[in-house]
Design a protein around this motif. Structure first.
Motif, PDB file in Angstrom:
ATOM      1  N   VAL A 276      49.473  48.017  42.580  1.00 50.05           N
ATOM      2  CA  VAL A 276      48.562  47.262  41.725  1.00 50.05           C
ATOM      3  C   VAL A 276      48.795  45.753  41.825  1.00 50.05           C
ATOM      4  CG1 VAL A 276      47.859  46.841  39.338  1.00 50.05           C
ATOM      5  CG2 VAL A 276      48.139  49.188  40.159  1.00 50.05           C
ATOM      6  N   PRO A 277      50.029  45.248  41.659  1.00 50.20           N
ATOM      7  CA  PRO A 277      50.202  43.803  41.812  1.00 50.20           C
ATOM      8  C   PRO A 277      49.922  43.298  43.222  1.00 50.20           C
ATOM      9  CG  PRO A 277      52.314  44.879  41.472  1.00 50.20           C
ATOM     10  CD  PRO A 277      51.261  45.882  41.178  1.00 50.20           C
ATOM     11  N   ASP A 278      50.085  44.150  44.243  1.00 47.72           N
ATOM     12  CA  ASP A 278      49.722  43.733  45.595  1.00 47.72           C
ATOM     13  C   ASP A 278      48.263  43.300  45.642  1.00 47.72           C
ATOM     14  OD1 ASP A 278      52.201  44.125  46.702  1.00 47.72           O
ATOM     15  OD2 ASP A 278      51.714  46.042  47.664  1.00 47.72           O
ATOM     16  N   TYR A 279      47.413  44.060  44.939  1.00 44.75           N
ATOM     17  CA  TYR A 279      45.999  43.691  44.908  1.00 44.75           C
ATOM     18  C   TYR A 279      45.723  42.574  43.904  1.00 44.75           C
ATOM     19  CZ  TYR A 279      41.128  43.701  43.603  1.00 44.75           C
ATOM     20  OH  TYR A 279      39.856  43.291  43.301  1.00 44.75           O
ATOM     21  N   ALA A 280      46.251  42.737  42.686  1.00 46.48           N
ATOM     22  CA  ALA A 280      45.893  41.808  41.616  1.00 46.48           C
ATOM     23  C   ALA A 280      46.376  40.387  41.898  1.00 46.48           C
ATOM     24  CB  ALA A 280      46.470  42.304  40.292  1.00 46.48           C
ATOM     25  N   LEU A 281      47.530  40.232  42.520  1.00 46.07           N
ATOM     26  CA  LEU A 281      48.107  38.912  42.724  1.00 46.07           C
ATOM     27  C   LEU A 281      48.073  38.436  44.174  1.00 46.07           C
ATOM     28  CD1 LEU A 281      51.202  39.141  40.355  1.00 46.07           C
ATOM     29  CD2 LEU A 281      48.898  38.322  39.863  1.00 46.07           C
TER      30      LEU A 281
ATOM     31  N   GLY B 258      45.841  40.001  46.542  1.00 45.03           N
ATOM     32  CA  GLY B 258      44.557  40.326  47.141  1.00 45.03           C
ATOM     33  C   GLY B 258      44.611  41.368  48.235  1.00 45.03           C
TER      34      GLY B 258
ATOM     35  N   ILE C 179      44.615  45.215  49.396  1.00 44.30           N
ATOM     36  CA  ILE C 179      44.343  46.616  49.077  1.00 44.30           C
ATOM     37  C   ILE C 179      45.070  47.458  50.111  1.00 44.30           C
ATOM     38  CG2 ILE C 179      42.604  48.423  48.879  1.00 44.30           C
ATOM     39  CD1 ILE C 179      40.613  46.339  47.986  1.00 44.30           C
TER      40      ILE C 179
END
Length: 390
Positions: free
Chosen positions: A215-220, A222, A224
């Motif tokens: 999740v943080p890989d995507y949220a912070l 970008g 996926i």
């Protein structure tokens, strides 16, 4: 004897209302460590797991494992008599495990308000697809759906193919493990407060909990994350490599010091100082060409020689095992990782041992999955006489 002397959960009684895998795997884990797990099944067919998987002499081998160490009784929750039996069992229990769709227990007249009023110390473990509240709580939720919505399926398989799955019901098993963990946490809290509580376990959150920084890989950042087959992008070398005799070996040497030892084992010490491979980031950037170098080396040697060289240089490696390999392996044998459990129908059943291992109060498998209603007399006769409602 219903509990094992000297086990961590000696004296703890669990009532299991679950079926199939998620709830019953929680019960299996608790039984492995000495809890008296009373499994309640509907009369007639019982838990569908009795008919799932491979059958030998008319007995499900899946059932032999997941119901091991439990006492089996029947009660029809569609009748007042069956509900009364479960209510009386719950009054004497420390933990009740169920994996019905949310609201089902309440429709039986066995909601938390009723159960906790009769037994304030009870821990109610509720396993469902989506949890006890929220807009999806009412939905049917099998383990595979939890794997998909919890993020695991999107990560599993080859990048040019649709999402794959593992060879076991991993979503259900993760939920069962979290349910057992939650039960133990609630029992520990009860030792201080004297009161039980509800443990709400959803399959999708049990899967989500294992997805590391997804999740943080995507949220912070970008990013996926997606399917990457046998490797993790940027983590190299860590892959399956072929040998001259047709075997596959998993070699994991992505740490700098371990890669140095791998280079020495390969007879290529210069790789350790090559700018393309000298650091973790460099190896990740050149992952494919590094894998090709290693595969060229392993494919020229038989598996035993590759393993011997890697062991000599302390590089983590191993064969990709099947059950046959496990049964023949001397390390599995020395540690009794697979045990033989007596069975009235099958003689003995080999199955995985109890994990984890405790030095002072180890768990133990007492018997394989019993016949339907095998313990009806001893369990029901043990119950106190039902109180007069008047």
């Amino acid at each position: 004897m219903t509990t094992v002397q000297g086990t961590p959960l000696e004296g703890i009684r669990v009532v299991e209302l679950g079926q199939l895998i998620a709830g019953p795997f929680c019960g299996q884990l608790l039984a492995d460590f000495g809890a008296d797990v009373v499994k309640v099944e509907p009369p007639g067919g019982g838990d569908p797991m009795r008919r799932w998987g491979h059958q030998v002499e008319g007995k499900s081998l899946s059932w032999a494992v997941i119901a091991r160490g439990k006492r089996c009784v029947t009660a029809d929750l569609r009748t007042p008599e069956g509900v009364a039996t479960v209510a009386r069992l719950a009054e004497q229990a420390d933990v009740l495990v169920e994996n019905f769709r949310p609201g089902t227990l309440e429709r039986f007249g066995l909601g938390w308000d009723v159960l906790s009023a009769a037994n304030p110390g009870l821990v109610l473990v509720r396993v469902s697809g989506f949890g006890q509240d929220g807009p999806y709580a009412h939905r049917a939720g099998y383990g595979s759906i939890g794997e998909a919505m919890g993020g695991l399926r999107h990560l599993t398989g080859e990048p040019d193919r649709p999402p794959s799955r593992t060879g076991v019901s991993i979503g259900d098993l993760l939920a069962g493990m979290h349910a057992a963990f939650g039960a133990l946490l609630a029992l520990q809290a009860r030792s201080r407060t004297g009161r039980g509580q509800v443990v709400d376990v959803s399959i999708y959150e049990s899967v989500l909990a294992m997805t590391e920084a997804l999740v943080p890989d995507y949220a912070l950042a970008g990013v996926i994350r997606g399917r990457s087959g046998a490797v993790l992008p940027g983590i190299a070398p860590s892959n399956v490599y072929p040998t001259r005799d047709g075997e596959l070996l998993l070699v994991a040497a992505n740490q700098d010091t371990v890669f140095r030892r791998l280079a020495a084992a390969m007879g290529r010490p210069e790789l350790d100082t090559d700018p393309d491979y000298a650091t973790h980031a460099a190896r990740g950037a050149h992952q494919q060409q590094l894998d090709e170098l290693i595969a060229d080396w392993t494919s020229g040697l038989p598996a035993e020689e590759v393993l011997a060289r890697l062991d000599e240089h302390a590089v983590p490696a191993g064969r990709v095992y099947t059950a046959a390999d496990m049964l023949a392996d001397p390390h599995f044998q020395a540690r009794a990782s697979i045990i033989e459990v007596p069975d009235d129908v099958l003689g003995t059943v080999p199955m995985q041992a109890v994990a984890p291992r405790l030095s002072e109060t180890p768990g133990r498998v007492r018997w394989t999955g019993p016949e339907l209603g095998a313990h009806q007399a001893e369990v029901v006769d043990d119950l106190p006489v039902e109180r007069d409602a008047s």
